[in-house]
Write an enzyme that holds these catalytic residues in place. Sequence first.
Site, short mmCIF file in Angstrom:
data_model
loop_
_atom_site.label_atom_id
_atom_site.label_comp_id
_atom_site.label_asym_id
_atom_site.label_seq_id
_atom_site.Cartn_x
_atom_site.Cartn_y
_atom_site.Cartn_z
N GLY A 43 9.25 0.41 -0.99
CA GLY A 43 9.49 1.27 0.16
C GLY A 43 9.12 2.73 -0.02
O GLY A 43 9.73 3.60 0.60
N SER A 44 8.06 3.01 -0.79
CA SER A 44 7.70 4.43 -0.94
C SER A 44 7.08 4.99 0.34
O SER A 44 7.31 6.15 0.69
CB SER A 44 6.79 4.66 -2.15
OG SER A 44 5.50 4.17 -1.92
N ASN A 45 6.33 4.19 1.07
CA ASN A 45 5.80 4.67 2.36
C ASN A 45 6.92 4.87 3.37
O ASN A 45 6.91 5.84 4.13
CB ASN A 45 4.75 3.69 2.91
CG ASN A 45 3.39 3.93 2.30
OD1 ASN A 45 2.72 4.91 2.63
ND2 ASN A 45 2.99 3.07 1.38
N ARG A 85 6.93 -20.57 8.52
CA ARG A 85 6.59 -19.26 9.09
C ARG A 85 7.21 -19.12 10.48
O ARG A 85 7.79 -18.10 10.83
CB ARG A 85 5.05 -19.12 9.19
CG ARG A 85 4.62 -17.84 9.91
CD ARG A 85 3.10 -17.71 9.95
NE ARG A 85 2.53 -17.91 8.64
CZ ARG A 85 2.51 -16.97 7.67
NH1 ARG A 85 3.00 -15.78 7.91
NH2 ARG A 85 1.98 -17.24 6.50
N MET A 130 4.76 -7.92 3.23
CA MET A 130 3.81 -8.85 2.64
C MET A 130 3.80 -10.21 3.34
O MET A 130 3.75 -11.27 2.69
CB MET A 130 4.10 -9.02 1.14
CG MET A 130 4.13 -7.72 0.37
SD MET A 130 2.67 -6.69 0.64
CE MET A 130 1.52 -7.53 -0.45
N ARG A 131 3.86 -10.18 4.66
CA ARG A 131 3.78 -11.41 5.44
C ARG A 131 2.71 -11.22 6.51
O ARG A 131 2.61 -10.14 7.11
CB ARG A 131 5.11 -11.68 6.18
CG ARG A 131 6.30 -11.75 5.31
CD ARG A 131 6.49 -13.09 4.66
NE ARG A 131 6.61 -14.16 5.64
CZ ARG A 131 6.41 -15.44 5.34
NH1 ARG A 131 6.04 -15.79 4.11
NH2 ARG A 131 6.57 -16.38 6.25
N ASN A 147 -0.17 -0.90 10.67
CA ASN A 147 -0.14 -1.23 9.24
C ASN A 147 -0.88 -0.16 8.43
O ASN A 147 -1.79 0.49 8.94
CB ASN A 147 -0.83 -2.58 9.02
CG ASN A 147 -0.77 -3.06 7.59
OD1 ASN A 147 0.27 -2.93 6.93
ND2 ASN A 147 -1.86 -3.61 7.08
N HIS A 176 -3.08 0.17 4.87
CA HIS A 176 -3.75 -0.68 3.87
C HIS A 176 -4.50 0.21 2.88
O HIS A 176 -5.22 1.12 3.29
CB HIS A 176 -4.72 -1.65 4.57
CG HIS A 176 -5.35 -2.58 3.60
ND1 HIS A 176 -4.68 -3.67 3.08
CD2 HIS A 176 -6.57 -2.57 3.00
CE1 HIS A 176 -5.47 -4.29 2.21
NE2 HIS A 176 -6.62 -3.64 2.15
N ASP A 230 -5.31 -7.77 7.80
CA ASP A 230 -5.81 -6.41 7.52
C ASP A 230 -7.00 -6.07 8.41
O ASP A 230 -8.06 -5.63 7.96
CB ASP A 230 -6.18 -6.28 6.02
CG ASP A 230 -4.94 -6.39 5.15
OD1 ASP A 230 -3.86 -5.96 5.59
OD2 ASP A 230 -5.04 -6.94 4.04
#
Length: 220
Positions: free
Chosen positions: A13-15, A65, A90-91, A112, A114, A150
Amino acid sequence: MSLKIAILVSGRGSNMSAIFDAIEAGRLDASVELVFSNNPDAAALSLAADRGISTASYSNKGISRQAHEEEVLSILSKYEFDFIVLAGYMRVLSETFLREFKHEEGYFRVINIHPSLLPSFPGAHAYEEAFAYGGTLSGITVHLVDEKVDHGPILAQESFSRHADDSLDQFKARGLALEHKLFPEVLQNISKHGVKFIKRAEQYAPAAKPPQTKKEASIK
Ligand code: GRF
């Protein structure tokens, strides 16, 4: 108008913390309504709770899922927000899930970050792959999410250098510092101006020209 966001995370969780810091410093006019994780042990959850943010988690282990996404949707439905912000989630999100967040202009209200200059190096190992490839530049992309991994309209891209004597850790640290700067900036732009995205380069590519004849090639 202040932007309301729900942050989805899977790990450290740094972002997410960079987004909190930007809000606290007055650089980002937004409020975090919820932090959700598919990993109940994610360090990000306790970091968010320490800041007084609502948190929720639901593990995806051992379920389909579809079953997991239904549960995530049910949790998210209890909150009001303008955008979902993926900060190391990460899903892969299915089209069924994304459709729940379709904006009237056609895009999905999901953003997102990336760690590469997309469309290069999509996937979970972008730093490693860009480093191994050995180019002198890599970069960070913030984009709207679409049905592909992505992929989706690019909101911002910035590059950073790969120095010849970099270790992978040094390379990653330089990229991560840029992530922490860029993500809050893009969110602030959306908060102030709404979504403005640069279309992907291939959408702008002119139709292929027929090959030049020798005569044309010599006229300069
Ligand atoms: C970041 O490198 C981000 O670009 C990628 O996942 C990583 C998450 O790191 N999508 P953190 O959890 O924000 O520290």
